[in-house]
Design an enzyme around this catalytic site. Structure first.
Site, PDB file in Angstrom:
ATOM      1  N   ASN A   1       2.336  -0.496  -6.938  1.00  0.00           N
ATOM      2  CA  ASN A   1       1.730   0.449  -6.006  1.00  0.00           C
ATOM      3  C   ASN A   1       0.804   1.372  -6.808  1.00  0.00           C
ATOM      4  OD1 ASN A   1       1.432   2.526  -3.849  1.00  0.00           O
ATOM      5  ND2 ASN A   1       3.136   1.433  -2.918  1.00  0.00           N
ATOM      6  N   VAL A   2       0.042   2.210  -6.120  1.00  0.00           N
ATOM      7  CA  VAL A   2      -0.857   3.127  -6.835  1.00  0.00           C
ATOM      8  C   VAL A   2      -0.043   4.225  -7.540  1.00  0.00           C
ATOM      9  CG1 VAL A   2      -2.849   2.717  -5.370  1.00  0.00           C
ATOM     10  CG2 VAL A   2      -1.185   4.459  -4.710  1.00  0.00           C
TER      11      VAL A   2
ATOM     12  N   PRO B   1       0.802  -1.222   0.000  1.00  0.00           N
ATOM     13  CA  PRO B   1       0.000   0.000   0.000  1.00  0.00           C
ATOM     14  C   PRO B   1       0.840   1.280   0.000  1.00  0.00           C
ATOM     15  CG  PRO B   1      -0.134  -1.119   2.122  1.00  0.00           C
ATOM     16  CD  PRO B   1       0.747  -1.945   1.263  1.00  0.00           C
ATOM     17  N   CYS B   2       0.197   2.362  -0.437  1.00  0.00           N
ATOM     18  CA  CYS B   2       0.820   3.685  -0.400  1.00  0.00           C
ATOM     19  C   CYS B   2       0.600   4.221   1.017  1.00  0.00           C
ATOM     20  CB  CYS B   2       0.126   4.585  -1.417  1.00  0.00           C
ATOM     21  SG  CYS B   2       0.796   6.230  -1.533  1.00  0.00           S
ATOM     22  N   GLN B   3       1.670   4.314   1.793  1.00  0.00           N
ATOM     23  CA  GLN B   3       1.536   4.790   3.178  1.00  0.00           C
ATOM     24  C   GLN B   3       2.524   5.933   3.401  1.00  0.00           C
ATOM     25  OE1 GLN B   3       2.293   0.696   4.546  1.00  0.00           O
ATOM     26  NE2 GLN B   3       0.527   0.920   5.889  1.00  0.00           N
TER      27      GLN B   3
END
Ligand SMILES: C[S@@+](CC[C@H](N)C(=O)[O-])C[C@H]1O[C@@H](n2cnc3c(N)ncnc32)[C@H](O)[C@@H]1O
Length: 406
Positions: free
Chosen positions: A129-130, A86-88
């Site tokens: 990833n996004v 995820p993009c965190q």
């Protein structure tokens, strides 16, 4: 070099399926999939149903547990590490507790990838990833991706990245994702690439240009990365474009235009004889769909009491048959603006997608998630997954690269 893979954040196995479809001998030695705080682990169950479970080096089974509690030294050896993470918030601070002297935020999964790389030293990595990863966070654009690149550079890797819209490369969905390919500098491939001109590499010779050909490329922007992750975290900002290359802490990036291939259209993935339960029959529900999909201007107030107008444009309703689908989210099939609504092929009446159609949008086999999970979770797992043929395209390039590795 053996074609061995470790798949982190495996979901229902999009990476593995993409490599297995090549039929060129790729062998997954370990994987990890755990949905935080959920009693039922539907994605893990689905993965195991298709591929079976895998022991670690101690002969124990920990593939369905939180990756952050796994001892990375026990992960079986592999030459390719893959995963969609995820993009965190990847920011770090100084810490006296860790050997590197840095502390990332707890629960940030990039650090699990990094720990796995440190423990297992894979020759190649592919991550997904996004697209907004390249621009995050909004207040310090490019910081998070800068941290990822510097981290990989510090570990002895070079990197290519590309934002890929799957529909441009022949898929059924307009889904834009950042793909990251990292290779160890001491591989034969790493040594071959180190002499290459960056422009040629991004345009034609590189991994991404071969997997996803481009038609045009703009000016190259360059920047040096420092080694100190804390300093990057505090002050680095840069406009990463949709394509780029990093080697020896030096970054080259350029805006590229994808070379279009004929896509699969929404009409091509629709089923016949669809069950009544997928139709929008209720008038009240139809009114809600029309409202959600429509343009709106709504007066709102911020927490501080400042008044503003929230506005959004319309979404095509129903989704047109003659285009690929829109990006599928985990909320697909719920009463939601982003859920696809189509006119049925046989009846012309409006309905949501079936689970099989959701699988087709991602390029999975029909009924891939028909492994005992509730219908709602089938859409959830597909919303989380990736467009499998994109992995197969990258896998076939890696097939030729790996042939030259001893
Ligand atoms: C973006 S999805 C990847 C989906 C996958 N590529 C596929 O094809 O289905 C990320 C996955 O990571 C899993 N995950 C999240 N936190 C995790 C953790 N701490 N340990 C292991 N897996 C985790 C989620 O359950 C989710 O399935």
């Amino acid at each position: 070099m053996q074609k061995t893979i470790c798949e982190l954040f495996a979901g229902v196995g999009g990476f593995r399926l993409g490599f297995e479809r090549l039929n060129t001998g790729w062998n997954t030695t370990w994987f990890s999939q755990w949905e935080p705080e959920k009693k039922n682990q539907w994605a893990h169950d689905c993965y195991v149903e298709h591929f079976g479970d895998l022991p670690d080096l101690q002969g124990e089974f920990h593939t369905g547990e939180d990756i952050s509690i796994i001892n990375k030294d026990n992960i079986p050896d592999h030459n390719l590490l893959v995963g969609g993470f995820p993009c965190q918030d990847y920011s770090v601070a100084h810490s006296l507790n860790t050997s590197e002297g840095i502390a990332g935020k707890k629960g940030v999964l990039w650090w699990q990838i990094r720990d796995t790389i440190i423990a297992k030293n894979p020759a190649f990595c592919i991550f997904e990833n996004v697209d907004r990863l390249l621009k995050s966070p909004a207040k310090q654009r490019g910081r998070d991706f800068g941290i990822i690149l510097a981290c990989l550079a510090n570990l002895g890797y070079s990197v290519e990245w590309r934002v890929v819209n799957a529909a441009t490369y022949g898929a059924a969905q307009r889904r834009r994702r950042t793909f990251i390919f990292a290779y160890r500098n001491d591989t034969v491939y790493g040594q071959q690439m180190s002499g290459q001109n960056a422009e040629q590499l991004i345009k034609t010779n590189g991994f991404m240009a071969q997997a996803f050909p481009i038609s045009e490329m703009g000016e190259i922007a360059e920047i040096d990365l420092i080694e100190d992750l804390v300093e990057i975290s505090d002050s680095f900002a840069f406009s990463f474009e949709n394509a780029g290359y990093m080697t020896n802490h030096h970054v080259y990036t350029s805006k590229t235009i994808e070379r279009e291939e004929p896509p699969i259209l929404l009409r091509d993935i629709l089923e016949h004889n669809v069950e009544e339960s997928f139709y929008i029959n209720d008038e009240d529900k139809m009114a809600k769909w029309v409202y959600l999909k429509g343009a709106k201007k709504i007066p709102r107030k911020t927490k501080e009491g400042h008044e503003y107008t929230f506005s959004e444009g319309p979404v095509a309703f129903p989704d047109p048959w003659d285009r690929p689908g829109r990006t599928m989210l985990t909320s697909e099939s719920t009463l939601n603006r982003s859920t696809h609504v189509v006119s049925d092929l046989d009846t012309g009446r409006l309905r949501i997608l079936t689970p099989i159609e959701a699988e087709r949008l991602q390029g999975f086999d029909d009924d891939w998630t028909n492994t005992g999970m509730p219908q709602r979770m089938r859409f959830f797992c597909m919303g989380n997954a990736l467009v499998v043929p994109m992995i197969t395209r990258m896998g076939s390039i890696l097939d030729t690269i790996i042939q030259n590795e001893p």
